[in-house]
Design a protein around this motif. Structure first.
Motif, PDB file in Angstrom:
ATOM      1  N   VAL A 125      38.323  38.337  35.774  1.00 49.25           N
ATOM      2  CA  VAL A 125      37.742  40.143  36.226  1.00 49.25           C
ATOM      3  C   VAL A 125      37.025  40.080  37.902  1.00 49.25           C
ATOM      4  CG1 VAL A 125      39.109  41.165  34.110  1.00 49.25           C
ATOM      5  CG2 VAL A 125      36.436  42.035  35.326  1.00 49.25           C
ATOM      6  N   TRP A 126      35.906  39.330  36.994  1.00 47.94           N
ATOM      7  CA  TRP A 126      35.299  39.325  39.052  1.00 47.94           C
ATOM      8  C   TRP A 126      35.228  37.947  39.640  1.00 47.94           C
ATOM      9  CZ3 TRP A 126      32.695  40.172  34.088  1.00 47.94           C
ATOM     10  CH2 TRP A 126      31.553  39.242  34.163  1.00 47.94           C
ATOM     11  N   THR A 127      36.278  36.971  39.413  1.00 51.18           N
ATOM     12  CA  THR A 127      36.225  35.345  39.784  1.00 51.18           C
ATOM     13  C   THR A 127      38.334  35.546  39.921  1.00 51.18           C
ATOM     14  OG1 THR A 127      36.713  34.786  38.450  1.00 51.18           O
ATOM     15  CG2 THR A 127      34.066  34.411  38.713  1.00 51.18           C
ATOM     16  N   PRO A 128      38.526  34.432  40.941  1.00 52.80           N
ATOM     17  CA  PRO A 128      40.149  35.181  41.039  1.00 52.80           C
ATOM     18  C   PRO A 128      40.978  34.215  40.267  1.00 52.80           C
ATOM     19  CG  PRO A 128      39.212  33.526  42.825  1.00 52.80           C
ATOM     20  CD  PRO A 128      37.716  34.843  42.233  1.00 52.80           C
ATOM     21  N   ASP A 129      40.709  34.103  38.573  1.00 59.15           N
ATOM     22  CA  ASP A 129      41.815  33.880  37.465  1.00 59.15           C
ATOM     23  C   ASP A 129      43.110  33.820  38.345  1.00 59.15           C
ATOM     24  OD1 ASP A 129      42.770  33.120  35.845  1.00 59.15           O
ATOM     25  OD2 ASP A 129      41.130  32.484  35.008  1.00 59.15           O
ATOM     26  N   PRO A 130      43.749  32.733  38.046  1.00 60.92           N
ATOM     27  CA  PRO A 130      45.028  33.146  37.593  1.00 60.92           C
ATOM     28  C   PRO A 130      45.612  34.156  37.030  1.00 60.92           C
ATOM     29  CG  PRO A 130      44.872  31.205  38.485  1.00 60.92           C
ATOM     30  CD  PRO A 130      43.711  31.695  37.632  1.00 60.92           C
ATOM     31  N   SER A 131      45.264  34.230  35.393  1.00 59.15           N
ATOM     32  CA  SER A 131      45.555  35.293  35.196  1.00 59.15           C
ATOM     33  C   SER A 131      45.639  36.613  35.298  1.00 59.15           C
ATOM     34  CB  SER A 131      45.173  34.807  33.832  1.00 59.15           C
ATOM     35  OG  SER A 131      43.256  35.737  33.630  1.00 59.15           O
ATOM     36  N   VAL A 132      44.706  36.749  36.081  1.00 63.08           N
ATOM     37  CA  VAL A 132      45.089  38.429  36.367  1.00 63.08           C
ATOM     38  C   VAL A 132      45.281  38.241  37.987  1.00 63.08           C
ATOM     39  CG1 VAL A 132      43.211  39.218  35.141  1.00 63.08           C
ATOM     40  CG2 VAL A 132      41.946  37.960  37.505  1.00 63.08           C
ATOM     41  N   HIS A 133      45.931  37.427  38.344  1.00 61.86           N
ATOM     42  CA  HIS A 133      46.420  37.943  39.955  1.00 61.86           C
ATOM     43  C   HIS A 133      47.215  38.497  39.766  1.00 61.86           C
ATOM     44  CE1 HIS A 133      45.441  33.690  41.363  1.00 61.86           C
ATOM     45  NE2 HIS A 133      44.477  34.459  41.983  1.00 61.86           N
ATOM     46  N   HIS A 134      48.115  38.861  38.733  1.00 65.93           N
ATOM     47  CA  HIS A 134      49.554  39.937  38.756  1.00 65.93           C
ATOM     48  C   HIS A 134      48.982  41.419  39.126  1.00 65.93           C
ATOM     49  CE1 HIS A 134      48.808  40.061  34.590  1.00 65.93           C
ATOM     50  NE2 HIS A 134      48.692  41.171  34.091  1.00 65.93           N
ATOM     51  N   TRP A 135      47.669  41.498  38.707  1.00 63.69           N
ATOM     52  CA  TRP A 135      46.458  42.870  38.703  1.00 63.69           C
ATOM     53  C   TRP A 135      46.529  43.317  40.421  1.00 63.69           C
ATOM     54  CZ3 TRP A 135      42.374  42.863  34.816  1.00 63.69           C
ATOM     55  CH2 TRP A 135      42.704  43.027  32.767  1.00 63.69           C
ATOM     56  N   ALA A 136      46.148  42.200  40.767  1.00 62.89           N
ATOM     57  CA  ALA A 136      46.314  42.685  42.158  1.00 62.89           C
ATOM     58  C   ALA A 136      47.452  43.101  42.899  1.00 62.89           C
ATOM     59  CB  ALA A 136      46.054  41.707  43.750  1.00 62.89           C
ATOM     60  N   GLU A 137      48.603  42.871  42.402  1.00 61.14           N
ATOM     61  CA  GLU A 137      49.843  42.830  42.523  1.00 61.14           C
ATOM     62  C   GLU A 137      50.371  44.159  42.553  1.00 61.14           C
ATOM     63  OE1 GLU A 137      54.863  41.998  42.579  1.00 61.14           O
ATOM     64  OE2 GLU A 137      52.943  40.611  41.367  1.00 61.14           O
ATOM     65  N   ILE A 138      50.308  44.798  41.167  1.00 59.90           N
ATOM     66  CA  ILE A 138      50.570  46.244  40.862  1.00 59.90           C
ATOM     67  C   ILE A 138      49.902  46.810  40.915  1.00 59.90           C
ATOM     68  CG2 ILE A 138      52.059  45.048  39.341  1.00 59.90           C
ATOM     69  CD1 ILE A 138      49.553  45.623  36.762  1.00 59.90           C
ATOM     70  N   ILE A 139      48.454  46.397  41.101  1.00 61.67           N
ATOM     71  CA  ILE A 139      47.139  47.510  41.581  1.00 61.67           C
ATOM     72  C   ILE A 139      47.196  48.299  43.285  1.00 61.67           C
ATOM     73  CG2 ILE A 139      45.230  48.760  41.843  1.00 61.67           C
ATOM     74  CD1 ILE A 139      44.830  47.014  38.632  1.00 61.67           C
ATOM     75  N   GLY A 140      47.927  46.698  43.567  1.00 59.73           N
ATOM     76  CA  GLY A 140      47.976  46.784  45.038  1.00 59.73           C
ATOM     77  C   GLY A 140      46.742  45.984  46.196  1.00 59.73           C
ATOM     78  N   GLU A 141      46.857  45.115  46.112  1.00 61.68           N
ATOM     79  CA  GLU A 141      45.780  44.258  46.859  1.00 61.68           C
ATOM     80  C   GLU A 141      44.199  44.884  47.492  1.00 61.68           C
ATOM     81  OE1 GLU A 141      44.902  40.228  46.807  1.00 61.68           O
ATOM     82  OE2 GLU A 141      46.848  40.437  46.428  1.00 61.68           O
ATOM     83  N   GLN A 142      45.204  45.367  48.596  1.00 64.56           N
ATOM     84  CA  GLN A 142      43.578  46.089  49.046  1.00 64.56           C
ATOM     85  C   GLN A 142      42.696  46.702  48.497  1.00 64.56           C
ATOM     86  OE1 GLN A 142      43.920  48.343  52.577  1.00 64.56           O
ATOM     87  NE2 GLN A 142      41.668  48.409  53.217  1.00 64.56           N
ATOM     88  N   ARG A 143      43.251  48.332  47.124  1.00 67.08           N
ATOM     89  CA  ARG A 143      42.851  47.910  46.509  1.00 67.08           C
ATOM     90  C   ARG A 143      42.136  47.847  45.199  1.00 67.08           C
ATOM     91  NH1 ARG A 143      46.800  52.002  44.210  1.00 67.08           N
ATOM     92  NH2 ARG A 143      46.860  52.749  46.141  1.00 67.08           N
ATOM     93  N   PHE A 144      42.319  46.551  44.883  1.00 68.40           N
ATOM     94  CA  PHE A 144      42.390  45.393  43.789  1.00 68.40           C
ATOM     95  C   PHE A 144      40.713  44.398  44.352  1.00 68.40           C
ATOM     96  CE2 PHE A 144      41.758  41.161  42.193  1.00 68.40           C
ATOM     97  CZ  PHE A 144      42.113  41.595  40.653  1.00 68.40           C
ATOM     98  N   ASN A 145      41.256  44.823  45.293  1.00 73.30           N
ATOM     99  CA  ASN A 145      39.714  43.671  45.976  1.00 73.30           C
ATOM    100  C   ASN A 145      38.295  44.811  46.004  1.00 73.30           C
ATOM    101  OD1 ASN A 145      40.718  41.173  46.230  1.00 73.30           O
ATOM    102  ND2 ASN A 145      41.747  41.637  48.691  1.00 73.30           N
ATOM    103  N   GLN A 146      38.462  46.149  46.492  1.00 75.64           N
ATOM    104  CA  GLN A 146      37.866  46.750  46.540  1.00 75.64           C
ATOM    105  C   GLN A 146      37.419  47.272  45.663  1.00 75.64           C
ATOM    106  OE1 GLN A 146      39.032  50.827  48.496  1.00 75.64           O
ATOM    107  NE2 GLN A 146      37.170  51.111  49.750  1.00 75.64           N
ATOM    108  N   THR A 147      38.082  47.479  44.413  1.00 76.53           N
ATOM    109  CA  THR A 147      36.975  47.855  43.213  1.00 76.53           C
ATOM    110  C   THR A 147      37.243  47.111  41.995  1.00 76.53           C
ATOM    111  OG1 THR A 147      39.844  48.427  42.987  1.00 76.53           O
ATOM    112  CG2 THR A 147      38.500  50.503  43.792  1.00 76.53           C
ATOM    113  N   MET A 148      37.774  45.845  42.124  1.00 73.16           N
ATOM    114  CA  MET A 148      37.329  45.298  40.771  1.00 73.16           C
ATOM    115  C   MET A 148      35.813  44.366  40.558  1.00 73.16           C
ATOM    116  SD  MET A 148      38.800  44.235  37.964  1.00 73.16           S
ATOM    117  CE  MET A 148      40.877  44.444  38.327  1.00 73.16           C
ATOM    118  N   THR A 149      34.906  45.291  39.835  1.00 71.91           N
ATOM    119  CA  THR A 149      33.931  44.975  38.960  1.00 71.91           C
ATOM    120  C   THR A 149      33.263  44.784  40.948  1.00 71.91           C
ATOM    121  OG1 THR A 149      34.696  43.782  37.584  1.00 71.91           O
ATOM    122  CG2 THR A 149      32.831  43.631  37.740  1.00 71.91           C
TER     123      THR A 149
END
Length: 561
Positions: A416-440
């Motif tokens: 969750v604090w490295t761009p692992d492919p297994s959580v890439h879809h989280w960025a899509e469903i949360i929103g890319e900008q929000r994901f990058n701003q708030t993830m850990t």
């Protein structure tokens, strides 16, 4: 001069006492603010009796003292994994294992081979993991083709979804008429018939009818996972899923002198595997009489509360402050804020540490509200624990203040604090900008005064190797895979901070900082020797670190061959 005088005072107080073992000629990173680096140390009866220069260590060498030449190797306190499903993973690994990226056909092939290799009889259960497929595409009939006579339970990589066959549904009496349990979902077709996939609380309908492993197997698997962790330099863990079976295994190992890690256990509460009321669940461990005593290596005064599941824009996803980007939903909490706050206050009064599973941004906010309310009601109390701590909004960051609220911010898993492919879809469903701003946002919460600890969240990840996670904290990249990119590089931390997170902070999460967590006089000799100096190598090589020796209470529990 102050540091010298403090060191000399400690040295003089014990210099006449010969040590059992003296280590010299090393790079000893103590994680002690008074003396961060030393050349050697002396141990007696499983504790450090001196830490300092090679010259100072000479006074502790007696006729029977063993002297170990470190040959310049780095020594540091033992590592702490403050979120690991140790025994669950150890038992699950006896079952069907397949890579998380496996296709349906690959899983079916592995299932067929497992049945043949294990010579399973009709009715024998099959448990396995871990898949990362689109659950909408999975059906019980797919597994029925291979295992029509054996109940099959396969959980996904998050442990919040399961794929089962018709035999498992039948064993649990799950039919068209079975209602969804609170905070759980039984997926169904257009006619309301269960399809074979289950979410969160619904998993408990299956696990409730699965056979328990034999006590001997439980103890053997506990010893197996602890040995594996020692190999990585781990000497202490915080582990959920505490129950009488696990407690007995841990205590039996300790009684035999075979327990090789410190354990903070947390009893499961409102878990997806139990469907009784919260009051009934609490009765099983609420009093000391029920949960039993603590011991030198085992603490049973913890409880895990599930505030949510995992990010998911379908029914049952983690609750969010803002709606999911790909669906008109804010997610679903596993427990409402008022109920959670009430139980935290009750557990706090009983001296029980709350470990709260919080992945969604709204769950994080609810935890912070609850800890503040509990401190107002009860005072300081035991040290509670926010598990995962994934999505943290900027305006929440100042609330991560350890000194004020006495809680631990555990971050896990490293994907969750490295761009692992297994959580890439989280960025899509949360929103890319929000994901990058708030993830850990590691650096932000550290700077705000948070006490951050590390958790692997194994067995939800493939391997509980802490060195991958440590590098990820320092680089915000997936170790060895720079092509995966970098997640919010402004949230990188330096290696010294990372080491403290993995050692002293983890012990502080267990409220054992007076016993362990740093290499200093009077503390338990819990330390590791590693093959490279973390402060002198390129940060991209941290994940290559190999542990040479692991020591707990002065006893060597692992030595690399």
């Amino acid at each position: 001069m102050c540091l010298i005088s403090l060191s000399t005072a400690a040295f003089a107080a014990t210099k006449a006492e010969p040590a059992d073992v003296v280590y010299k000629n090393g790079y000893v990173y103590t994680v002690n603010v008074l003396r961060q680096v030393a050349e050697g140390f002396a141990m007696k009866d499983g504790k450090f009796i001196a830490v300092g220069s090679d010259e100072e260590m000479k006074a502790f060498i007696g006729k029977k003292t063993k002297v170990v030449n470190l040959k310049g190797k780095m020594v540091m306190p033992g590592l702490v994994d403050s979120h690991i499903h140790a025994l669950r993973g150890a038992l699950t690994s006896l079952g069907l294992a397949f890579p998380a990226e496996s296709s349906v056909d690959e899983i079916k092939t592995a299932l067929k081979k497992f049945i043949k290799d294990k010579k399973l009889k009709k009715g024998d259960w099959i448990e396995g993991a871990k898949w990362s497929l689109d659950y909408h595409t999975l059906t019980a009939a797919m597994l029925d083709e291979i295992a029509p006579d054996n109940p099959v339970f396969l959980h996904d990589w998050t442990n919040h979804l399961a794929w089962v066959n018709s035999a498992a549904l039948e064993a649990a009496n799950i039919t068209k008429d079975t209602p969804d349990p609170a905070a759980g979902v039984i997926d169904r077709d257009s006619n309301g018939v269960p399809t074979g996939t289950l979410h969160d609380k619904a998993l408990g309908l299956i696990t409730a009818v699965m056979p328990e492993p034999a006590p001997k197997v439980v103890e053997e698997r506990a010893q197996w996972i602890f040995s594996k962790l020692n190999k990585y330099g781990v000497t202490a863990i915080i582990t959920p899923q505490l129950d009488p079976m696990r407690v007995k295994a841990y205590r039996d190992l300790e009684a035999k002198g075979k327990l090789t890690v410190r354990i903070q256990g947390s009893w499961d509460f409102n878990t997806r595997y139990v469907t009784t009321t919260l009051e009934e669940q609490a009765k099983t461990f609420m009093t000391r009489d029920k949960r039993g005593p603590n011991s030198p290596l085992i603490n049973v005064d913890g409880v895990k509360i599930y505030m949510d599941g995992v990010p998911n824009d379908a029914e049952g996803g983690s609750p969010m402050i803002d709606s999911y980007a790909t669906a008109p939903t804010f997610g679903t909490p596993s427990i409402d804020e008022s109920t959670f706050s009430t139980w935290m206050m009750r557990f706090d009064k009983e001296g029980i540490k709350v470990m709260a599973h919080a992945t969604g941004s709204l769950s994080v906010r609810h935890f912070l509200n609850a800890i503040e309310a509990t401190r107002r009601a009860n005072g300081k109390g035991p040290r509670h624990h926010m598990a995962h701590s994934m999505l943290i909004y900027p305006d929440e960051v100042p609330r991560f203040n350890f000194e004020k609220y006495n809680f631990v911010t555990e971050v896990s898993p490293y994907q969750v604090w490295t761009p692992d492919p297994s959580v890439h879809h989280w960025a899509e469903i949360i929103g890319e900008q929000r994901f990058n701003q708030t993830m850990t946002p590691l650096k932000s919460i550290v700077d705000a005064g948070a006490l951050v600890s590390y958790g692997s969240d194994w067995d939800n990840i493939a391997n509980p190797d802490p060195w991958f996670a440590m590098e990820g904290m320092v680089t915000r990249q997936y170790p060895g895979q720079p092509n995966y990119g970098q997640l919010n590089p402004d949230e990188r931390i330096d290696i010294s901070t990372a080491i403290q997170i993995f050692t002293r902070n983890g012990i502080m999460a267990m409220e054992k900082e007076n016993e362990s967590g740093s290499i200093e006089v009077g503390k338990s000799a819990d330390f590791i020797i590693i093959d490279q100096n973390l402060l002198q190598i390129p940060v991209q090589d941290i994940h290559k670190t190999k542990v040479l020796t692991t020591v707990l209470q002065g006893k060597t529990v692992y030595k690399r061959k």
